[in-house]
Design a protein around this motif. Structure first.
Motif, PDB file in Angstrom:
ATOM      1  N   GLY A 114       0.780  -1.225   0.000  1.00  0.00           N
ATOM      2  CA  GLY A 114       0.000   0.000   0.000  1.00  0.00           C
ATOM      3  C   GLY A 114       0.811   1.273   0.000  1.00  0.00           C
ATOM      4  O   GLY A 114       0.253   2.361   0.114  1.00  0.00           O
ATOM      5  N   SER A 115       2.128   1.143  -0.151  1.00  0.00           N
ATOM      6  CA  SER A 115       3.012   2.305  -0.039  1.00  0.00           C
ATOM      7  C   SER A 115       3.675   2.612  -1.370  1.00  0.00           C
ATOM      8  O   SER A 115       3.845   1.746  -2.229  1.00  0.00           O
ATOM      9  N   ALA A 116       4.082   3.861  -1.523  1.00  0.00           N
ATOM     10  CA  ALA A 116       4.966   4.231  -2.619  1.00  0.00           C
ATOM     11  C   ALA A 116       6.319   3.536  -2.436  1.00  0.00           C
ATOM     12  O   ALA A 116       6.716   3.205  -1.316  1.00  0.00           O
ATOM     13  N   ARG A 117       7.006   3.324  -3.534  1.00  0.00           N
ATOM     14  CA  ARG A 117       8.359   2.770  -3.476  1.00  0.00           C
ATOM     15  C   ARG A 117       9.333   3.859  -3.034  1.00  0.00           C
ATOM     16  O   ARG A 117       9.325   4.972  -3.565  1.00  0.00           O
ATOM     17  N   VAL A 118      10.164   3.560  -2.045  1.00  0.00           N
ATOM     18  CA  VAL A 118      11.208   4.481  -1.614  1.00  0.00           C
ATOM     19  C   VAL A 118      12.457   4.167  -2.436  1.00  0.00           C
ATOM     20  O   VAL A 118      13.046   3.095  -2.305  1.00  0.00           O
ATOM     21  N   LEU A 119      12.835   5.110  -3.293  1.00  0.00           N
ATOM     22  CA  LEU A 119      13.961   4.895  -4.197  1.00  0.00           C
ATOM     23  C   LEU A 119      15.301   5.162  -3.535  1.00  0.00           C
ATOM     24  O   LEU A 119      16.340   4.792  -4.084  1.00  0.00           O
TER      25      LEU A 119
END
Length: 372
Positions: A114-119
């Motif tokens: 459910g989260s954005a990807r942390v790049l």
């Protein structure tokens, strides 16, 4: 292999298409089947997921809290169409940065559901000018490569903001740029000449253009002048508080691949009140976030509102979208995000004709927005 199909007007790398976008089981775009878009208004738009390279917090949580803060922040911003981001630190003592970066290194290895990807990490400070802190705490120091290398061992450092006029920082710019890290000029009292020299040494961008840097005067162009005259990339906060629309248009005309960030704080997605920003307590009120003395302290902006603001000031939707997705991806050298094409990650924002978010897909996962 099964595929899922999304229908709508798609901003593909070939331009606007009406048709179908096929997602595979591995979170990628399998194929795009469409024809050139018609003249009428579509029922919905399919845009590349937004990529925010400057995120301090959201949903009441600040990145500097460490622990699982980044997952909470990632889920908050995903509700608004951000599918990948850089967790951004504040200027702080070394022991605090060690703690936070160690936590970010652990939590950025895998994406939370459910989260954005942390790049990776944007290290905003502590290598800034103490005379141009903005909302940064008063813990600025000169950069030392051994210290930066240690921080890099803790977490994937992608962007670093520094003031190039500080003694020794040109060598740091050369070293980091050679290693593929994007060095940005920010929180600086440097001159136009300092900015040009930093770009020649390998600096590649400017942090929240216009804010916390020397301004443009026709006999002393400052850091803003260096950016407008020479930059290929720079980040800008389009919340209509940090930068006047006229200045935004000047930057959009001058800097070919200007991209937008939120510089969001814990107050993003939250009601008015007090929140943490590093060691500062900040107040959200009337759409902004400020220190007690009135200084702007990050923002409450989300990327869907950034898109609407850009369109509101006159940008075509495709151009506005590129400045929230394609350009930040290209800035980081990421070729499989920020674009809708076969083989890219299925990072997609579905929006209605009024540009309200309807659905968000992160690496093929359809997020439950109501429960985010």
């Amino acid at each position: 292999m099964t595929t899922r199909v999304l229908q709508g007007r798609m901003l593909s790398t070939a331009g606007w298409l009406d048709g179908e976008l096929h997602l595979d089981d591995n979170g990628r775009i399998a194929a795009i089947d469409g024809r050139l878009a018609g003249a009428g208004e579509p029922a919905r738009y399919l845009l590349p997921g937004f990529i925010d390279l400057h995120v301090h917090g959201g949903g009441g949580v600040d990145i500097m809290q460490g622990g699982g803060a980044v997952s909470h922040v990632g889920r908050t911003h995903a509700r608004f169409g951000t599918t990948s981001l850089l967790a951004t630190t504040m200027t702080a003592p070394r022991t605090e940065l060690e703690r936070v970066l160690a936590a970010l290194g652990q939590h950025s290895a895998m994406r939370a559901t459910g989260s954005a990807r942390v790049l990776g990490v944007h290290l905003e400070g502590p290598y800034i000018n103490p005379g141009k802190l903005g909302a940064q705490p008063d813990d600025a120091v000169a950069a030392v490569m051994a210290e930066i290398d240690y921080y890099r061992s803790l977490a994937p450092l992608k962007v670093l903001t520094l003031a190039p006029e500080i003694a020794g920082h040109h060598e740091v710019i050369r070293r980091l740029s050679a290693d593929g890290i994007r060095v940005q000029i920010g929180h600086s009292l440097g001159s136009y000449e300092d900015g040009v020299a930093a770009l020649q040494q390998g600096a590649s961008g400017f942090t929240h253009l216009f804010n916390a840097m020397t301004g443009l005067h026709h006999r002393a162009p400052g850091m803003v002048g260096a950016a407008l005259a020479h930059a290929e990339y720079a980040e800008l906060i389009p919340d209509l508080l940090h930068v006047h629309p006229g200045a935004m248009h000047a930057a959009l005309r001058a800097i070919p691949r200007l991209y937008c960030v939120t510089d969001s704080t814990a107050a993003a997605g939250m009601p008015d009140g007090e929140y943490q920003l590093g060691s500062h307590t900040v107040t959200k009120c009337m759409g902004g976030v400020r220190l007690a003395d009135g200084t702007l302290a990050g923002s409450t902006l989300t990327m869907d509102q950034a898109l609407r603001n850009l369109v509101q000031i006159g940008l075509p939707l495709a151009q506005a979208s590129n400045r929230l997705s394609l350009y930040p991806a290209d800035y980081l050298g990421v070729t499989d995000r920020g674009r809708l094409e076969a083989g890219a990650w299925a990072d997609i924002v579905v929006m209605d004709p009024q540009l309200a978010v309807q659905q968000v897909f992160v690496e093929g996962e359809c997020l439950e927005l109501a429960n985010a």
